[in-house]
Design a protein around this motif. Structure first.
Motif, PDB file in Angstrom:
ATOM      1  N   LEU A   1      -7.074   2.622   3.820  1.00  0.00           N
ATOM      2  CA  LEU A   1      -7.789   2.362   2.471  1.00  0.00           C
ATOM      3  C   LEU A   1      -9.029   1.551   2.923  1.00  0.00           C
ATOM      4  O   LEU A   1      -9.875   1.214   1.844  1.00  0.00           O
ATOM      5  CB  LEU A   1      -6.934   1.531   1.744  1.00  0.00           C
ATOM      6  CG  LEU A   1      -5.721   2.236   1.280  1.00  0.00           C
ATOM      7  CD1 LEU A   1      -4.755   1.360   0.625  1.00  0.00           C
ATOM      8  CD2 LEU A   1      -5.929   3.537   0.473  1.00  0.00           C
TER       9      LEU A   1
ATOM     10  N   ARG B   1      -7.457   2.331  -4.856  1.00  0.00           N
ATOM     11  CA  ARG B   1      -8.668   3.372  -4.959  1.00  0.00           C
ATOM     12  C   ARG B   1      -9.157   2.946  -6.443  1.00  0.00           C
ATOM     13  O   ARG B   1     -10.542   3.242  -6.621  1.00  0.00           O
ATOM     14  CB  ARG B   1      -8.240   4.743  -4.897  1.00  0.00           C
ATOM     15  CG  ARG B   1      -7.783   4.860  -3.599  1.00  0.00           C
ATOM     16  CD  ARG B   1      -7.381   6.332  -3.263  1.00  0.00           C
ATOM     17  NE  ARG B   1      -7.284   6.599  -1.583  1.00  0.00           N
ATOM     18  CZ  ARG B   1      -6.394   7.261  -1.221  1.00  0.00           C
ATOM     19  NH1 ARG B   1      -5.431   7.947  -2.048  1.00  0.00           N
ATOM     20  NH2 ARG B   1      -6.056   7.620   0.210  1.00  0.00           N
TER      21      ARG B   1
ATOM     22  N   LYS C   1      -1.241   1.398   6.943  1.00  0.00           N
ATOM     23  CA  LYS C   1      -1.480   1.913   5.711  1.00  0.00           C
ATOM     24  C   LYS C   1      -2.554   1.085   5.126  1.00  0.00           C
ATOM     25  O   LYS C   1      -3.475   1.750   4.262  1.00  0.00           O
ATOM     26  CB  LYS C   1      -0.164   1.768   4.892  1.00  0.00           C
ATOM     27  CG  LYS C   1       0.783   2.646   5.249  1.00  0.00           C
ATOM     28  CD  LYS C   1       2.104   2.594   4.297  1.00  0.00           C
ATOM     29  CE  LYS C   1       3.208   3.444   4.668  1.00  0.00           C
ATOM     30  NZ  LYS C   1       4.325   3.586   3.557  1.00  0.00           N
ATOM     31  N   ALA C   2      -2.634  -0.051   5.374  1.00  0.00           N
ATOM     32  CA  ALA C   2      -4.071  -0.903   4.608  1.00  0.00           C
ATOM     33  C   ALA C   2      -5.418  -0.420   5.312  1.00  0.00           C
ATOM     34  O   ALA C   2      -6.116  -0.138   4.451  1.00  0.00           O
ATOM     35  CB  ALA C   2      -3.555  -2.438   5.051  1.00  0.00           C
TER      36      ALA C   2
ATOM     37  N   VAL D   1      -6.743  -5.737   0.565  1.00  0.00           N
ATOM     38  CA  VAL D   1      -5.342  -5.300   0.651  1.00  0.00           C
ATOM     39  C   VAL D   1      -4.522  -5.965   1.875  1.00  0.00           C
ATOM     40  O   VAL D   1      -5.093  -6.232   2.908  1.00  0.00           O
ATOM     41  CB  VAL D   1      -5.345  -3.685   0.832  1.00  0.00           C
ATOM     42  CG1 VAL D   1      -5.914  -3.081  -0.341  1.00  0.00           C
ATOM     43  CG2 VAL D   1      -5.977  -3.285   2.083  1.00  0.00           C
TER      44      VAL D   1
ATOM     45  N   ASN E   1      -0.799  -4.913   3.746  1.00  0.00           N
ATOM     46  CA  ASN E   1       0.731  -4.109   3.950  1.00  0.00           C
ATOM     47  C   ASN E   1       1.356  -4.712   5.174  1.00  0.00           C
ATOM     48  O   ASN E   1       0.639  -4.780   6.190  1.00  0.00           O
ATOM     49  CB  ASN E   1       0.420  -2.769   3.992  1.00  0.00           C
ATOM     50  CG  ASN E   1       1.492  -2.005   3.433  1.00  0.00           C
ATOM     51  OD1 ASN E   1       2.104  -1.815   2.284  1.00  0.00           O
ATOM     52  ND2 ASN E   1       2.102  -1.374   4.711  1.00  0.00           N
TER      53      ASN E   1
ATOM     54  N   THR F   1      -1.626   2.121  -3.287  1.00  0.00           N
ATOM     55  CA  THR F   1      -2.796   2.938  -2.954  1.00  0.00           C
ATOM     56  C   THR F   1      -3.650   3.387  -4.006  1.00  0.00           C
ATOM     57  O   THR F   1      -4.703   3.382  -3.960  1.00  0.00           O
ATOM     58  CB  THR F   1      -2.495   4.185  -2.069  1.00  0.00           C
ATOM     59  OG1 THR F   1      -1.844   3.789  -0.664  1.00  0.00           O
ATOM     60  CG2 THR F   1      -3.417   4.944  -1.593  1.00  0.00           C
TER      61      THR F   1
ATOM     62  N   CYS G   1       0.638  -1.097  -0.047  1.00  0.00           N
ATOM     63  CA  CYS G   1       0.142   0.016  -0.056  1.00  0.00           C
ATOM     64  C   CYS G   1       0.847   1.296  -0.071  1.00  0.00           C
ATOM     65  O   CYS G   1       0.468   2.091   0.619  1.00  0.00           O
ATOM     66  CB  CYS G   1      -0.974   0.060   1.170  1.00  0.00           C
ATOM     67  SG  CYS G   1      -2.068  -1.265   1.363  1.00  0.00           S
TER      68      CYS G   1
END
Length: 133
Positions: A65, A43, A61-62, A54, A56, A39, A34
């Motif tokens: 999202l 999206r 970070k995952a 996802v 990561n 990213t 990600c």
């Protein structure tokens, strides 16, 4: 199967490619990594209707999202791979990619899945990763 890029489509193949795009338009996809590119792809995939999972190594970070009904966060690489026939591998380097592949609990988990390599590196590193897949 490890995919490195798209082939050029001739005029005669366009209709078949169009049918394939329609058939795959809602196919679930898992994204491993990600960073900036991961990213953006998550999206775009979610916006186009793909159920997207996802993972990561930095979980936050995952989580950033996650979207209910559209983007799901996997707890592990194994979990991410299990839910999608297409896996996008977008980590920082081939050592990280090898670590992802090595972390999959079931050695046959990638069988029948398309693993799309979007990592920059040398041809030799790509060949070594392909042997793992």
């Amino acid at each position: 199967m490890l995919v490195y890029g798209a082939d050029t489509i001739s005029d005669g193949e366009e209709e078949m490619a169009s049918d394939t795009r329609r058939a795959c338009s809602d196919e679930p996809v898992s994204v491993l990594g990600c960073g900036m590119m991961g990213t953006a792809l998550v999206r775009a995939l979610a916006a186009s209707g793909h159920a997207t999972t996802v993972w990561n190594r930095t979980e936050s970070k995952a989580r950033a999202l996650a979207e209910p009904g559209r983007v799901t966060v996997a707890a592990s690489v194994t979990d991410a791979v299990a839910v999608s026939p297409v896996v996008l591998l977008i980590v920082s380097d081939y050592a990280s990619a090898a670590a992802c592949i090595d972390s999959i609990a079931e050695p046959t988990a990638l069988a029948g899945r398309a693993v799309v390599n979007l990592i920059s590196g040398t041809p030799e590193a790509a060949t070594e990763l392909e042997k793992q897949v």
